[in-house]
Design a protein around this motif. Structure first.
Motif, mmCIF file in Angstrom:
data_model
loop_
_atom_site.group_PDB
_atom_site.id
_atom_site.type_symbol
_atom_site.label_atom_id
_atom_site.label_comp_id
_atom_site.label_asym_id
_atom_site.label_seq_id
_atom_site.Cartn_x
_atom_site.Cartn_y
_atom_site.Cartn_z
ATOM 1 N N CYS A 27 32.083 1.617 22.401
ATOM 2 C CA CYS A 27 33.523 2.090 22.496
ATOM 3 C C CYS A 27 33.658 2.991 21.234
ATOM 4 O O CYS A 27 34.425 4.162 21.405
ATOM 5 N N ASP A 28 33.118 2.816 20.231
ATOM 6 C CA ASP A 28 33.151 3.623 19.030
ATOM 7 C C ASP A 28 32.787 5.089 19.096
ATOM 8 O O ASP A 28 33.158 6.036 18.293
ATOM 9 N N ALA A 29 31.970 5.271 19.932
ATOM 10 C CA ALA A 29 31.348 6.521 20.219
ATOM 11 C C ALA A 29 32.315 7.575 20.625
ATOM 12 O O ALA A 29 32.227 8.601 19.792
ATOM 13 N N CYS A 30 33.109 7.125 21.441
ATOM 14 C CA CYS A 30 34.286 8.016 21.640
ATOM 15 C C CYS A 30 35.716 7.754 21.044
ATOM 16 O O CYS A 30 36.695 8.702 21.001
ATOM 17 N N HIS A 31 35.982 6.524 20.739
ATOM 18 C CA HIS A 31 37.094 5.967 19.870
ATOM 19 C C HIS A 31 36.850 5.603 18.664
ATOM 20 O O HIS A 31 37.429 4.630 18.180
ATOM 21 N N SER A 32 36.106 6.508 17.936
ATOM 22 C CA SER A 32 35.865 6.113 16.494
ATOM 23 C C SER A 32 37.012 6.062 15.739
ATOM 24 O O SER A 32 38.171 6.591 15.624
ATOM 25 N N LEU A 55 32.208 9.217 17.056
ATOM 26 C CA LEU A 55 31.617 8.882 16.027
ATOM 27 C C LEU A 55 30.899 9.995 15.188
ATOM 28 O O LEU A 55 29.963 10.758 15.910
ATOM 29 N N ASP A 56 31.025 9.986 14.108
ATOM 30 C CA ASP A 56 30.134 11.242 13.238
ATOM 31 C C ASP A 56 29.822 10.445 11.756
ATOM 32 O O ASP A 56 30.353 10.905 11.033
ATOM 33 N N LEU A 57 28.889 9.630 11.658
ATOM 34 C CA LEU A 57 28.556 8.979 10.543
ATOM 35 C C LEU A 57 27.496 9.861 9.643
ATOM 36 O O LEU A 57 27.396 10.043 8.569
ATOM 37 N N ALA A 111 25.071 13.595 10.540
ATOM 38 C CA ALA A 111 24.940 14.635 11.698
ATOM 39 C C ALA A 111 23.620 14.443 12.370
ATOM 40 O O ALA A 111 23.494 14.990 13.587
ATOM 41 N N THR A 112 22.611 13.899 11.629
ATOM 42 C CA THR A 112 21.237 13.929 12.334
ATOM 43 C C THR A 112 20.927 12.570 12.883
ATOM 44 O O THR A 112 20.055 12.549 14.047
ATOM 45 N N THR A 113 21.451 11.494 12.554
ATOM 46 C CA THR A 113 20.962 10.174 12.828
ATOM 47 C C THR A 113 22.081 9.198 13.348
ATOM 48 O O THR A 113 21.507 8.258 14.101
ATOM 49 N N ASN A 114 23.418 9.641 13.357
ATOM 50 C CA ASN A 114 24.398 8.649 14.012
ATOM 51 C C ASN A 114 25.518 9.627 14.056
ATOM 52 O O ASN A 114 26.558 9.414 13.574
ATOM 53 N N SER A 115 25.586 10.289 14.976
ATOM 54 C CA SER A 115 26.966 11.368 15.450
ATOM 55 C C SER A 115 26.658 11.601 16.935
ATOM 56 O O SER A 115 25.586 12.053 17.515
ATOM 57 N N HIS A 144 15.263 9.102 27.502
ATOM 58 C CA HIS A 144 16.300 9.981 28.104
ATOM 59 C C HIS A 144 17.537 9.986 27.390
ATOM 60 O O HIS A 144 18.117 10.835 27.157
ATOM 61 N N PHE A 145 18.002 8.758 27.200
ATOM 62 C CA PHE A 145 19.283 8.532 26.871
ATOM 63 C C PHE A 145 19.592 7.453 25.374
ATOM 64 O O PHE A 145 20.573 7.314 24.908
ATOM 65 N N GLY A 146 18.379 7.172 25.063
ATOM 66 C CA GLY A 146 18.398 6.314 23.725
ATOM 67 C C GLY A 146 18.772 7.012 22.507
ATOM 68 O O GLY A 146 19.201 6.108 21.570
ATOM 69 N N GLY A 147 18.691 8.184 22.262
ATOM 70 C CA GLY A 147 19.015 8.899 21.237
ATOM 71 C C GLY A 147 20.106 9.850 21.529
ATOM 72 O O GLY A 147 20.265 10.906 20.656
ATOM 73 N N LEU A 148 21.247 9.642 21.946
ATOM 74 C CA LEU A 148 22.088 10.475 22.368
ATOM 75 C C LEU A 148 23.096 10.859 21.172
ATOM 76 O O LEU A 148 23.680 11.768 21.028
ATOM 77 N N ASN A 149 22.759 9.771 20.150
ATOM 78 C CA ASN A 149 23.474 9.930 18.798
ATOM 79 C C ASN A 149 22.694 10.456 17.720
ATOM 80 O O ASN A 149 22.994 10.525 16.530
ATOM 81 N N THR A 150 21.316 10.978 18.043
ATOM 82 C CA THR A 150 20.572 11.670 17.170
ATOM 83 C C THR A 150 20.295 13.006 17.652
ATOM 84 O O THR A 150 20.325 13.516 18.598
ATOM 85 N N ALA A 151 19.633 13.808 16.617
ATOM 86 C CA ALA A 151 19.144 15.091 16.850
ATOM 87 C C ALA A 151 18.006 15.275 17.351
ATOM 88 O O ALA A 151 17.719 16.343 18.083
ATOM 89 N N ALA A 152 16.949 14.405 17.155
ATOM 90 C CA ALA A 152 15.772 14.423 17.806
ATOM 91 C C ALA A 152 15.364 13.956 19.041
ATOM 92 O O ALA A 152 16.360 13.061 19.421
ATOM 93 N N PHE A 153 14.310 14.412 19.740
ATOM 94 C CA PHE A 153 14.289 13.871 20.865
ATOM 95 C C PHE A 153 13.327 12.654 20.991
ATOM 96 O O PHE A 153 12.597 12.336 20.019
ATOM 97 N N GLU A 154 13.612 11.644 21.816
ATOM 98 C CA GLU A 154 12.914 10.362 21.624
ATOM 99 C C GLU A 154 11.675 10.506 22.297
ATOM 100 O O GLU A 154 10.860 9.217 22.062
#
Length: 577
Positions: free
Chosen positions: A390-395, A414-416, A418-422, A525-535
């Motif tokens: 829920c915190d992804a969109c309602h941080s 959520l924007d903790l 920029a590259t590892t948890n946003s 495909h979807f595991g790193g939606l909050n990271t900048a890198a490809f998984e």
């Protein structure tokens, strides 16, 4: 003229001596005074007895209250000789109805009363009298002046003639007796009198609480000399504790601990938190909180209500001991049955729906109020993805925050880091307008399908989230950018136009013609939606619908593919050349 003055003085002396003789004579019914015209030291304790036996009608109305004194003729009282026929002063200039203290004793300031002091009513002689802070005419010690040191050995009637075993309601004196009185409302300064019977916890119905204080310790309600030690008082006893910042967190942690001292009954269901203690206002907790409650109402963040018609900053969702504390008023099953408060599953209140399921079985968590995931829109699809909460969109609006359950749709990504948890896109400003989002990393910064009714086919709608880049991971983290000298091979394929003169038809190539989505795991495909890198490695998915053999990933032919469309033009089928 001098002779006349001498005679006048003589008359006053004789008159005064006669008055003193009348007041001091032991013959008859006149009150006793000493040679200076003063009553004896114990006159406060004795005067009612003398008044009652020497004043016609007084004995008959003894104990019947203030109104009964109308049948008593004060002028016939021996008190009238010195204090006047109306007892308002007479030659002594001392009124029997003065609010001024006389020898440490307040007189009958509110008017003539009988030997019951107008206190036959338990509220008068109990709550306002014996249980009050020791004063000129209040406190348990004050009662002993007439009723005796053990409350049954004085000149006045024994307190135990009504109370039977003690100068207070029978045990347990805890709000559960017929009187409804509670010992916790007794001012703690009366501890010395309580010690006469309860030193070290003597004469209790149950067990004393805590350790016993060392010998010689002055009696106190919470120092181990009587029934409780310091561990039974969870907070300081001062006006400072009235601040919500002071008492709020402790009460919120477990409201049941407040009941013993601040509510009637002190245990059991449906308490009224109206017992004033120490520096509290007259109605206790309910002086600030709504009647019948000891918490903000509505107990939701941002809602204006009690106390003081201000916006609340706390929430019941993070209160401790919910199943038991809430059951005090909302019923054992929190359904309102047997309680004075409404069901926790009732219709919307204060602009918000109440619990969707019984919070007795699900006292915490999202499912108690709106399901997890909520049934609306695309909640289920999003919360099924790895690392998406829920915190992804309602941080910042989760359970216990001031934004949670505030009646407003609070959208913030959520924007903790920029590259590892946003979940913010690399470019653009996040927005939620007309049911669609923008600048979200999961969707490659593009406008999303409608929240309600919109769909994405992850096996075909690649371009709804991925776009041709102008550089590596530009403009978005998931932009594709590779192939040939100009890294435009993706664009050449997706918008395929044959070279002039080849005679080939124009054929558009789709992502899935080369990339097989079945080669992608959900985590890749979807595991790193909050990271900048490809998984995963994008090339590992080569093997789509047009491939007759696998894509070459090693050796001299690395980057080559053998497919129907590359049998003659161009001259090479190597992606990087």
């Amino acid at each position: 003229m001098p002779k006349m003055t001498s005679w006048i003085k003589m008359i006053f002396v004789v008159t005064g001596a006669a008055a003193l003789y009348a007041c001091s004579s032991e013959n008859g019914a006149a009150p006793i005074v000493d040679s200076s015209g003063k009553h004896p030291a114990e006159w406060v304790e004795r005067h009612w007895l003398e008044y009652k036996k020497s004043t016609p009608g007084a004995a008959k109305v003894a104990g019947k209250g203030v109104a009964a004194t109308a049948s008593v003729d004060f002028a016939l009282s021996p008190c009238a000789e010195c204090h006047g026929a109306d007892l308002l002063g007479g030659i002594t200039k001392v009124s029997c109805f003065s609010a001024k203290s006389q020898s440490g004793q307040a007189c009958h300031a509110t008017g003539p009363v009988t030997g019951s002091h107008g206190w036959r009513n338990a509220t008068d002689h109990g709550t306002s009298g014996a249980m009050a802070a020791p004063a000129i005419s209040a406190g348990f010690a004050y009662c002993t002046r007439c009723h005796g040191s053990t409350y049954d050995n004085g000149s006045a009637v024994s307190c135990k003639s009504c109370h039977t075993t003690a100068p207070h309601p029978p045990r347990p004196w805890h709000g559960t007796t017929a009187s409804g009185s509670n010992h916790v409302t007794t001012d703690t300064a009366n501890a010395a009198e309580c010690a006469k019977c309860h030193t070290a916890g003597a004469n209790l119905l149950g067990q004393r609480i805590g350790a016993i204080a060392p010998a010689g310790t002055a009696p106190g309600c919470f120092n181990g000399t009587l029934c409780h030690d310091t561990s039974t008082v969870p907070h300081v006893q001062s006006a400072a504790f009235l601040s919500s910042a002071q008492h709020g967190p402790l009460a919120k942690a477990n409201l049941t601990t407040c009941q013993a001292c601040h509510a009637v009954p002190s245990s059991g269901a449906n308490p009224q938190f109206s017992v004033p203690r120490n520096n509290m206002p007259v109605n206790g907790c309910e002086s600030c909180h709504k009647a019948g409650t000891a918490h903000p109402t509505p107990w939701l963040p941002g809602r204006v209500g009690t106390p003081f018609n201000t916006a609340n900053t706390t929430s019941h969702t993070t209160a401790g001991n919910l199943a038991t504390a809430c059951a005090l008023c909302h019923g054992a099953a929190l359904d309102g049955v047997g309680g004075t408060a409404p069901s926790c599953m009732s219709s919307p209140r204060s602009g918000i729906s109440c619990h969707a399921s019984n919070p007795a079985s699900t006292p915490t968590g999202c499912a108690s109020c709106h399901g997890n995931p909520p049934a609306t829109g695309a909640h289920a699809a999003h919360l099924a993805l790895p690392n998406v909460t829920c915190d992804a969109c309602h941080s910042g609006a989760g359970t216990g925050t001031t934004l949670h359950a505030n009646g407003v749709l609070n959208m913030a990504l959520l924007d903790l880091n920029a590259t590892t948890n946003s979940f913010k896109a690399k470019t653009g400003t996040f927005g939620f307008t007309a049911g669609t989002c923008s600048a979200v990393s999961c969707h490659g910064g593009q406008t999303t399908p409608a929240w309600v009714g919109g769909t994405i086919n992850v096996n075909a709608d690649c371009l709804l989230c991925h776009e041709q880049g102008t550089a590596s991971q530009t403009p978005q983290f998931n932009s594709f950018f590779s192939g040939g000298a100009t890294n435009q091979r993706h664009a050449n394929h997706l918008l395929f136009t044959p070279q002039p003169g080849t005679g080939l038809p124009q054929v558009r190539v789709f992502c899935t013609d080369c990339h097989a989505t079945n080669l992608l795991t959900p985590q890749q495909h979807f595991g790193g939606l909050n990271t900048a890198a490809f998984e995963g490695v994008p090339a590992d998915t080569i093997g789509g619908q047009r491939f007759s053999q696998p894509y070459v990933t090693t050796g001299a032919s690395k980057g080559s593919c053998t497919v129907t469309c590359h049998t003659f033009v161009p001259a090479t089928n190597n992606w990087f050349q």
